[in-house]
Scaffold this motif. Structure first.
Motif, PDB file in Angstrom:
ATOM      1  N   ASN A 226      11.474  -8.818  -2.099  1.00 16.26           N
ATOM      2  CA  ASN A 226      10.978 -10.106  -2.944  1.00 16.26           C
ATOM      3  C   ASN A 226      11.546  -9.869  -4.114  1.00 16.26           C
ATOM      4  OD1 ASN A 226      11.010 -12.144  -0.889  1.00 16.26           O
ATOM      5  ND2 ASN A 226       8.716 -12.173  -0.514  1.00 16.26           N
ATOM      6  N   ASP A 227      11.319  -8.378  -4.360  1.00 19.12           N
ATOM      7  CA  ASP A 227      11.337  -7.367  -5.840  1.00 19.12           C
ATOM      8  C   ASP A 227      12.841  -7.809  -6.277  1.00 19.12           C
ATOM      9  OD1 ASP A 227       8.768  -7.229  -6.512  1.00 19.12           O
ATOM     10  OD2 ASP A 227       8.434  -4.939  -5.283  1.00 19.12           O
TER      11      ASP A 227
ATOM     12  N   ARG B  83       3.926  -5.179   6.632  1.00 21.93           N
ATOM     13  CA  ARG B  83       4.352  -6.747   6.653  1.00 21.93           C
ATOM     14  C   ARG B  83       3.994  -7.035   5.317  1.00 21.93           C
ATOM     15  NH1 ARG B  83       5.563 -10.980   9.458  1.00 21.93           N
ATOM     16  NH2 ARG B  83       5.439 -13.212   8.748  1.00 21.93           N
ATOM     17  N   THR B  84       3.364  -7.107   4.781  1.00 23.60           N
ATOM     18  CA  THR B  84       3.226  -8.160   3.262  1.00 23.60           C
ATOM     19  C   THR B  84       3.844  -6.473   2.436  1.00 23.60           C
ATOM     20  OG1 THR B  84       0.556  -7.836   3.442  1.00 23.60           O
ATOM     21  CG2 THR B  84       1.088  -7.742   1.032  1.00 23.60           C
ATOM     22  N   ALA B  85       3.266  -5.533   2.264  1.00 25.68           N
ATOM     23  CA  ALA B  85       4.433  -3.860   1.207  1.00 25.68           C
ATOM     24  C   ALA B  85       5.823  -4.925   1.317  1.00 25.68           C
ATOM     25  CB  ALA B  85       3.836  -3.175   1.762  1.00 25.68           C
ATOM     26  N   LEU B  86       6.306  -5.193   2.362  1.00 25.95           N
ATOM     27  CA  LEU B  86       7.713  -4.562   3.091  1.00 25.95           C
ATOM     28  C   LEU B  86       7.944  -6.189   3.030  1.00 25.95           C
ATOM     29  CD1 LEU B  86       9.226  -4.405   6.507  1.00 25.95           C
ATOM     30  CD2 LEU B  86       9.612  -6.375   4.550  1.00 25.95           C
TER      31      LEU B  86
ATOM     32  N   VAL C  35       7.179   1.292  -4.698  1.00 28.35           N
ATOM     33  CA  VAL C  35       8.171   2.221  -3.911  1.00 28.35           C
ATOM     34  C   VAL C  35       7.592   3.180  -4.344  1.00 28.35           C
ATOM     35  CG1 VAL C  35      10.150   3.339  -3.495  1.00 28.35           C
ATOM     36  CG2 VAL C  35      10.249   0.527  -3.264  1.00 28.35           C
ATOM     37  N   ARG C  36       7.520   4.533  -3.761  1.00 30.02           N
ATOM     38  CA  ARG C  36       7.035   6.316  -4.564  1.00 30.02           C
ATOM     39  C   ARG C  36       8.472   6.657  -4.021  1.00 30.02           C
ATOM     40  NH1 ARG C  36       3.817   9.790  -0.957  1.00 30.02           N
ATOM     41  NH2 ARG C  36       5.777  10.902   0.270  1.00 30.02           N
ATOM     42  N   TRP C  37       8.789   6.791  -5.857  1.00 27.86           N
ATOM     43  CA  TRP C  37       9.820   7.611  -5.597  1.00 27.86           C
ATOM     44  C   TRP C  37      10.170   9.074  -5.317  1.00 27.86           C
ATOM     45  CZ3 TRP C  37      14.373   4.305  -5.041  1.00 27.86           C
ATOM     46  CH2 TRP C  37      13.882   2.909  -6.000  1.00 27.86           C
TER      47      TRP C  37
END
Length: 615
Positions: free
Chosen positions: A224-225, A216-219, A319-321
Motif C-alpha cells: 500500500n506504500d 501479511r501485515t508488513a506485506l 524495507v531494509r535497503w
C-alpha cells in the motif's frame, strides 16, 4: 477499497440488478489497471449467485475485450460459458457438421456463427464486459453493441474500464456514447486483504507461502506504500518470490527474518519496476550499504537518479535497503528477463550474515557492512582480515577490490586498517597482487568470480567512485586479465584439437562465457599456429563454411565493441595469406573457387573489425 466506497458500489449494484427495476443503461466500474475491479465484481456476483435457489445455468457471463477485434468474439465468450459442453471435440465436430447443413439449405455463408446465434440465449443473464480500454476494435463499435443489449434486449450490463487509458483519438466518440449508454460510473478497488488471501491460496506449499502468511501485515503495508498499488503487479512479484525461494540455497528457507527482508524488498522494487517507476539500470545501481546510502542522502544537490533513490527509500519505510538478501543486480535479471542465476545467487547467500550467521561469514564480508556490527565483532573481523592479508589468503580479484573499498571507507572514518602514511593504498595493493601473480594464485576474472568497476560477488564496492579506488581497480583488472590470457595461451593448442574433433564447438569462437569454455570477445587466437587452423578451414580443397562463418561471427561487430580482439588482427592477416596460398596450390577448378571464398569471408571480417577490405 474503503468500507464506505464498497458499500456505495454494492448498494448501486443491488439496485441496478434487481429484476423489478427496469433499466435501459449500463453501469460502469472504473479504476486504474490492476486495482482489482475484476476481483470486486466477481466476488460480488458470485455471492449473489450462491443465494439463488434454482439452477438456471450461470448467473452472470464475463467477456474480456483485451485484443478483441470483432463483436462475434464477445458473443463467442458468452456462448462458451452458457454451453461449456460444446467446447469438447465431439460437439465441435457436430457443430461444424450442423453449420455445413445450415449453409447448404440457407445458401448463406457463416453457418457456424448463425448456429451459435440460435443457441445463444442471454435472457436473464447479467453481462460483465471487462477491459474496455484494451479493445483492438473501435470502442464506439463495442459501445454500440452494448447499447443494443441494454436498450433492445433489456439486459443488465456492467462495464469494467480504466477510463484514463481510453485512446485520445477515440475520446470524443467515447464521451458522446457514454453519455447515452452509461447511467452511473463509480470507482472501485478490491480489498487488499481479500486479494492477498486469493494470491496466497494460489502459492504452492512451502517456505514462500508460509512467510507471506506470517508477514501479511508488513506485506500489505509495503504494498500500500506504492504510489499506485496494483494487484496484478503484486501477483507477479509473489510469483517471482516463490520461484526464487524455491530454487536457491535451502538455507534461505530456514531463516524467516531473511525471507521477510527479501519479500519486502522484492515487493517494493518489483512494484516500482513493473509500474515503470524504476527502470532496469536504476534497479541495478541501488545503493546497498549504510555508508553509500548516507552519503547519497546527505547531498544538498542531487542528480535525478539520486532523487529517485531518495523517494524510493522514503516511500517504503518497512524495507531494509542496506545489505539486501539478494542483490539488486540479480533481481533486475529476474524482474526484466525472468532469469535466475542460481549459482551466483547461492554464492551471495553463502556469505550473507542473515542467512548463514556471522560464524560462517568471511571477515571482509562482515566488514563490508561494518555499521551493523558491535565493537567486539568489528575488532574480531578486522584481526581476521589482517591475518588473511598477511598470509596472502585472499586471491579472488573481486574480494581484493572489496577489501580496498572497505579500507578507503574506514580511513574516511579515521581507522587505518592497512598500509601506513609512508605507503599509499595503490602501492600496497599493487605489491599484494604482484606477489599473487608471482605465486600463480591470483584468480582470473571469469565465471562466478567475475567483477566489474562497481561490484563483485553481488555486492557494490564501498568506495567505487573514489579516485584512489579506481586506480586500484584498474591495476587489479589488468593483472587478472594477464592471468586469464596466460591461461588461454596455454590452452590455445588444445583448443584447435577441440575444434577438429567437435564441429559443435565452433560456436565457442563467438559465444561469451569463459567458465563454459566460450571465448567471444577474448583475444587468444593469435597464440595458435595459422597453418594448423588453416588446415581446418580448407580440407581436401573444400571450404569448411561452418567454421568460416563462426570465425566471421567472432569479428562481426568488433569495431563497435571497443576493438577487444585487436591483438588478433595481425594474426588474421597471416591466416588469410596462408589460406590464399593453399588456394593457389589447389588444382583447377578448386583453386579459383577457394580464392573467391577466402576473399569473401575476409572482406566481411575486415568490415567487422572496421578495416578497409582488400582481398
Amino acid at each position: 477499497m474503503s468500507s464506505s466506497q464498497s458499500n456505495e458500489a454494492t448498494k448501486l449494484l443491488d439496485y441496478y440488478i434487481d429484476d423489478s427495476v427496469d433499466t435501459e443503461y449500463a453501469i460502469m466500474l472504473s479504476a486504474p489497471w490492476g486495482a482489482g475491479k475484476t476481483h470486486f465484481i466477481e466476488k460480488y456476483l458470485d455471492h449473489r449467485s450462491s443465494q439463488r435457489t434454482a439452477n438456471k445455468g450461470p448467473y452472470y457471463l464475463y467477456a474480456s475485450l483485451f485484443g478483441v477485434t470483432a463483436i462475434s468474439a464477445i458473443k463467442d465468450q458468452f456462448f462458451a460459458q452458457i454451453h461449456p459442453q460444446l467446447n469438447s471435440k465431439g460437439f465441435q465436430l457436430f457443430g461444424n457438421m450442423a453449420a455445413g447443413v445450415l449453409e447448404k439449405f440457407s445458401g448463406a455463408k457463416g453457418g457456424a456463427q448463425a448456429l451459435k446465434e440460435l443457441l445463444l440465449n442471454l435472457d436473464g443473464k447479467i453481462l460483465v464486459i471487462d477491459d474496455l480500454e484494451r479493445c483492438s476494435m473501435k470502442i464506439s463499435d463495442v459501445m454500440g453493441f452494448i447499447n443494443t443489449l441494454v436498450e433492445h434486449e433489456k439486459l443488465k450490463v456492467i462495464i469494467l474500464a480504466n477510463e484514463n487509458e481510453i485512446p485520445e483519438a477515440q475520446r470524443k466518440d467515447y464521451d458522446r456514447q457514454k453519455e447515452k449508454l452509461v447511467g452511473k460510473t463509480i470507482e472501485v478497488k478490491a480489498d487488499p486483504s481479500e486479494v492477498l488471501d486469493k494470491l496466497w491460496s494460489d502459492l504452492k506449499p512451502g517456505a514462500a507461502k508460509e512467510i507471506v502468511c506470517a508477514e501479511r501485515t508488513a506485506l500489505l503495508a509495503t504494498f500500500n506504500d506504492s504510489k499506485s498499488p496494483n494487484y496484478r503487479n503484486l501477483r507477479a512479484v509473489l510469483a517471482d518470490f516463490e520461484r526464487l525461494v524455491g530454487v536457491v540455497d535451502k538455507r534461505l528457507s530456514d531463516q524467516p527474518n531473511a525471507l521477510k527482508q527479501l519479500l519486502l524488498y522484492m515487493i517494493a522494487t518489483g512494484s516500482e519496476a513493473r509500474s515503470g517507476e524504476l527502470n532496469e539500470a536504476m534497479l541495478r545501481q541501488l545503493p546497498t550499504t549504510t555508508i553509500s546510502m548516507g552519503r547519497l542522502f546527505s547531498k544538498s544537490v542531487k542528480s535525478p537518479l539520486e532523487n529517485a533513490f531518495e523517494r524510493l527509500k522514503n516511500r517504503y519505510p518497512k524495507v531494509r535497503w542496506t545489505d539486501p538478501i539478494v542483490s539488486p543486480k540479480h533481481l533486475a535479471n529476474l524482474f526484466f528477463s525472468g532469469r535466475i542465476d542460481v549459482d551466483a545467487i547461492n554464492e551471495e547467500l553463502a556469505c550473507h550474515p542473515d542467512v548463514v550467521g556471522h560464524a560462517h561469514i568471511p571477515a571482509w564480508r562482515l566488514l563490508w557492512d561494518w555499521t551493523r556490527m558491535s565493537k567486539s565483532e568489528y575488532e574480531k573481523a578486522k584481526a581476521e582480515l589482517l591475518s588473511e592479508l598477511a598470509n596472502e589468503k585472499l586471491t579472488l580479484p573481486g574480494v581484493i577490490l572489496h577489501v580496498a573499498g572497505i579500507t578507503i571507507t574506514l580511513r574516511d572514518y579515521d581507522d587505518q586498517l592497512i598500509g601506513g602514511e609512508e605507503e599509499d593504498l595503490l602501492t600496497y595493493f599493487t605489491k599484494y597482487v604482484s606477489r599473487l601473480v608471482g605465486a600463480g594464485t591470483l584468480a582470473p576474472n571469469k565465471g562466478f568470480n567475475a567483477f566489474d568497476s562497481m561490484s563483485a560477488l553481488g555486492l557494490v564496492y564501498s568506495s567505487y567512485s573514489n579516485p584512489q579506488f579506481i586506480s586500484i581497480y584498474t591495476m587489479v583488472k589488468n593483472s587478472s586479465a594477464e592471468v586469464l590470457l596466460k591461461q588461454l595461451k596455454e590452452k590455445a593448442c588444445s583448443y584447435v584439437e577441440r575444434l577438429a574433433i567437435d564441429s559443435d564447438s565452433y560456436s565457442s569462437l563467438y559465444e561469451y562465457g569463459v567458465e563454459a569454455e566460450s571465448y567471444g570477445g577474448i583475444p587468444f587466437l593469435h597464440h595458435i599456429n595459422v597453418e594448423v587452423l588453416a588446415e581446418l578451414l580448407i580440407i581436401d580443397s573444400r571450404c569448411n563454411d561452418k567454421l568460416f562463418i563462426s570465425l566471421l561471427k567472432r569479428y562481426e561487430h568488433n569495431s563497435q565493441a571497443g576493438q577487444t580482439l585487436k591483438d588478433e588482427y595481425k594474426w588474421l592477416e597471416n591466416l588469410k595469406n596462408c589460406l590464399l596460398e593453399m588456394a593457389d596450390d589447389a588444382t583447377p577448378p578448386f583453386s579459383r573457387m577457394l580464392r573467391e571464398r577466402v576473399s569473401y569471408y575476409f572482406e566481411n571480417i575486415k568490415k567487422g573489425i572496421g578495416q578497409l577490405a582488400n582481398a
